[in-house]
Design a protein around this motif. Sequence first.
Motif, PDB file in Angstrom:
ATOM      1  N   UNK A 120       0.832  -1.185   0.000  1.00 57.04           N
ATOM      2  CA  UNK A 120       0.000   0.000   0.000  1.00 57.04           C
ATOM      3  C   UNK A 120       0.879   1.251   0.000  1.00 57.04           C
ATOM      4  N   UNK A 121       0.535   2.196  -0.859  1.00 60.03           N
ATOM      5  CA  UNK A 121       1.291   3.444  -0.934  1.00 60.03           C
ATOM      6  C   UNK A 121       0.608   4.522  -0.093  1.00 60.03           C
ATOM      7  N   UNK A 122       1.303   5.618   0.122  1.00 58.53           N
ATOM      8  CA  UNK A 122       0.713   6.738   0.850  1.00 58.53           C
ATOM      9  C   UNK A 122      -0.516   7.280   0.126  1.00 58.53           C
ATOM     10  N   UNK A 123      -0.460   7.342  -1.193  1.00 56.13           N
ATOM     11  CA  UNK A 123      -1.611   7.819  -1.973  1.00 56.13           C
ATOM     12  C   UNK A 123      -2.812   6.896  -1.782  1.00 56.13           C
ATOM     13  N   UNK A 124      -2.583   5.597  -1.814  1.00 49.42           N
ATOM     14  CA  UNK A 124      -3.671   4.640  -1.584  1.00 49.42           C
ATOM     15  C   UNK A 124      -4.217   4.772  -0.173  1.00 49.42           C
ATOM     16  N   UNK A 125      -3.336   4.996   0.759  1.00 49.90           N
ATOM     17  CA  UNK A 125      -3.744   5.176   2.152  1.00 49.90           C
ATOM     18  C   UNK A 125      -4.639   6.407   2.290  1.00 49.90           C
ATOM     19  N   UNK A 126      -4.266   7.478   1.605  1.00 51.14           N
ATOM     20  CA  UNK A 126      -5.065   8.704   1.656  1.00 51.14           C
ATOM     21  C   UNK A 126      -6.456   8.456   1.076  1.00 51.14           C
ATOM     22  N   UNK A 127      -6.541   7.667   0.010  1.00 47.62           N
ATOM     23  CA  UNK A 127      -7.830   7.441  -0.656  1.00 47.62           C
ATOM     24  C   UNK A 127      -8.642   6.296  -0.059  1.00 47.62           C
ATOM     25  N   UNK A 128      -8.085   5.575   0.911  1.00 48.62           N
ATOM     26  CA  UNK A 128      -8.839   4.490   1.548  1.00 48.62           C
ATOM     27  C   UNK A 128     -10.066   5.070   2.231  1.00 48.62           C
ATOM     28  N   UNK A 129     -11.170   4.356   2.164  1.00 47.31           N
ATOM     29  CA  UNK A 129     -12.440   4.897   2.649  1.00 47.31           C
ATOM     30  C   UNK A 129     -12.656   4.709   4.147  1.00 47.31           C
ATOM     31  N   UNK A 130     -11.957   3.789   4.763  1.00 50.61           N
ATOM     32  CA  UNK A 130     -12.175   3.519   6.184  1.00 50.61           C
ATOM     33  C   UNK A 130     -11.765   4.708   7.021  1.00 50.61           C
ATOM     34  N   UNK A 131     -12.614   5.069   7.966  1.00 47.93           N
ATOM     35  CA  UNK A 131     -12.363   6.249   8.790  1.00 47.93           C
ATOM     36  C   UNK A 131     -11.181   6.042   9.722  1.00 47.93           C
ATOM     37  N   UNK A 132     -11.107   4.879  10.352  1.00 49.04           N
ATOM     38  CA  UNK A 132     -10.025   4.638  11.303  1.00 49.04           C
ATOM     39  C   UNK A 132      -9.024   3.679  10.688  1.00 49.04           C
TER      40      UNK A 132
ATOM     41  N   UNK B 108       8.932  22.408  -4.473  1.00 50.88           N
ATOM     42  CA  UNK B 108       7.499  22.725  -4.536  1.00 50.88           C
ATOM     43  C   UNK B 108       6.813  21.891  -5.619  1.00 50.88           C
ATOM     44  N   UNK B 109       7.485  21.709  -6.743  1.00 53.77           N
ATOM     45  CA  UNK B 109       6.920  20.881  -7.808  1.00 53.77           C
ATOM     46  C   UNK B 109       6.755  19.435  -7.334  1.00 53.77           C
ATOM     47  N   UNK B 110       7.755  18.943  -6.580  1.00 52.33           N
ATOM     48  CA  UNK B 110       7.685  17.576  -6.062  1.00 52.33           C
ATOM     49  C   UNK B 110       6.490  17.417  -5.126  1.00 52.33           C
ATOM     50  N   UNK B 111       6.295  18.374  -4.210  1.00 52.52           N
ATOM     51  CA  UNK B 111       5.190  18.286  -3.252  1.00 52.52           C
ATOM     52  C   UNK B 111       3.838  18.437  -3.945  1.00 52.52           C
ATOM     53  N   UNK B 112       3.786  19.261  -4.981  1.00 50.13           N
ATOM     54  CA  UNK B 112       2.539  19.419  -5.736  1.00 50.13           C
ATOM     55  C   UNK B 112       2.217  18.145  -6.511  1.00 50.13           C
ATOM     56  N   UNK B 113       3.231  17.590  -7.173  1.00 46.58           N
ATOM     57  CA  UNK B 113       3.041  16.359  -7.937  1.00 46.58           C
ATOM     58  C   UNK B 113       2.640  15.201  -7.025  1.00 46.58           C
ATOM     59  N   UNK B 114       3.175  15.183  -5.812  1.00 48.34           N
ATOM     60  CA  UNK B 114       2.920  14.096  -4.865  1.00 48.34           C
ATOM     61  C   UNK B 114       1.949  14.522  -3.768  1.00 48.34           C
ATOM     62  N   UNK B 115       0.977  15.343  -4.145  1.00 50.32           N
ATOM     63  CA  UNK B 115      -0.001  15.894  -3.197  1.00 50.32           C
ATOM     64  C   UNK B 115      -0.714  14.795  -2.399  1.00 50.32           C
ATOM     65  N   UNK B 116      -1.192  13.757  -3.079  1.00 46.03           N
ATOM     66  CA  UNK B 116      -1.928  12.697  -2.391  1.00 46.03           C
ATOM     67  C   UNK B 116      -1.029  11.934  -1.417  1.00 46.03           C
ATOM     68  N   UNK B 117       0.235  11.747  -1.782  1.00 47.25           N
ATOM     69  CA  UNK B 117       1.176  11.078  -0.882  1.00 47.25           C
ATOM     70  C   UNK B 117       1.416  11.954   0.356  1.00 47.25           C
TER      71      UNK B 117
ATOM     72  N   UNK C 247      -0.695  14.156   1.630  1.00 45.99           N
ATOM     73  CA  UNK C 247      -1.914  14.063   2.441  1.00 45.99           C
ATOM     74  C   UNK C 247      -2.012  12.700   3.138  1.00 45.99           C
ATOM     75  N   UNK C 248      -1.558  11.657   2.436  1.00 45.62           N
ATOM     76  CA  UNK C 248      -1.535  10.324   3.040  1.00 45.62           C
ATOM     77  C   UNK C 248      -0.584  10.269   4.218  1.00 45.62           C
ATOM     78  N   UNK C 249       0.555  10.955   4.103  1.00 46.58           N
ATOM     79  CA  UNK C 249       1.501  11.029   5.219  1.00 46.58           C
ATOM     80  C   UNK C 249       0.857  11.737   6.404  1.00 46.58           C
ATOM     81  N   UNK C 250       0.141  12.822   6.121  1.00 50.17           N
ATOM     82  CA  UNK C 250      -0.567  13.525   7.197  1.00 50.17           C
ATOM     83  C   UNK C 250      -1.559  12.612   7.890  1.00 50.17           C
TER      84      UNK C 250
END
Length: 200
Positions: A1-13, A65-74, A76-79
């Motif tokens: 599982x990647x950070x992007x997938x983690x961010x998009x996972x639907x489970x609340x907890x 900044x370009x890296x963080x913009x391109x990897x926005x979902x990752x 957010x997943x880290x957050x």
Amino acid sequence: MTLSQYYHAEDANKSNIYAPGELASLRASIKEFFDGFDEAVKQDCKAEGHPLASALLLNDAYITKAYLTKNRDALLGLGQYLLDFRGFNDEILKEANFNFIGLTHMVFTYGYAFNEAHFRLLELSKSMRRYATLLPYKDNVANFIIANFNDFTDAELKATFKELKATKKRIEKKGFKLKYYTSIDILYKLIKSKFSFFNR
């Protein structure tokens, strides 16, 4: 599982649903994210003529900044990951020596969305407490400052108050009142009461 997938996972907890193998791949994705972040910082520092690779030295940070913009979902997943996993997990992250100081600088200085987990960056990079003064209008940051109020210097609190006064003006201009924003209002009043000259 990647950070992007983690961010998009639907489970609340999310912290209660993943098997150890999934957590291992998630942690590998965190390492990959920070490796890419460090490489972007390194390229920016080289382009700007800095002898050391540090996000704190950057003026323009175009590549970072370009890296963080391109990897926005990752990002957010880290957050989300930092919100879901705390305590012992923080020790694991610190041992991995990820560049939380550089990431804190970028997220706070340039206002990147971080899933309302900004306070977690402050917790993980304790020396970066002063960055809280940049975003005190975010509830999670305001609550962090309130909880650690006595750890902040007078200069840091005055800088925070200046930002909160500007926030108050923006809110009132839109026809609202600061009291509708509980955490921000509490912090505003707390700092105001600390420095008597603000009451004049």
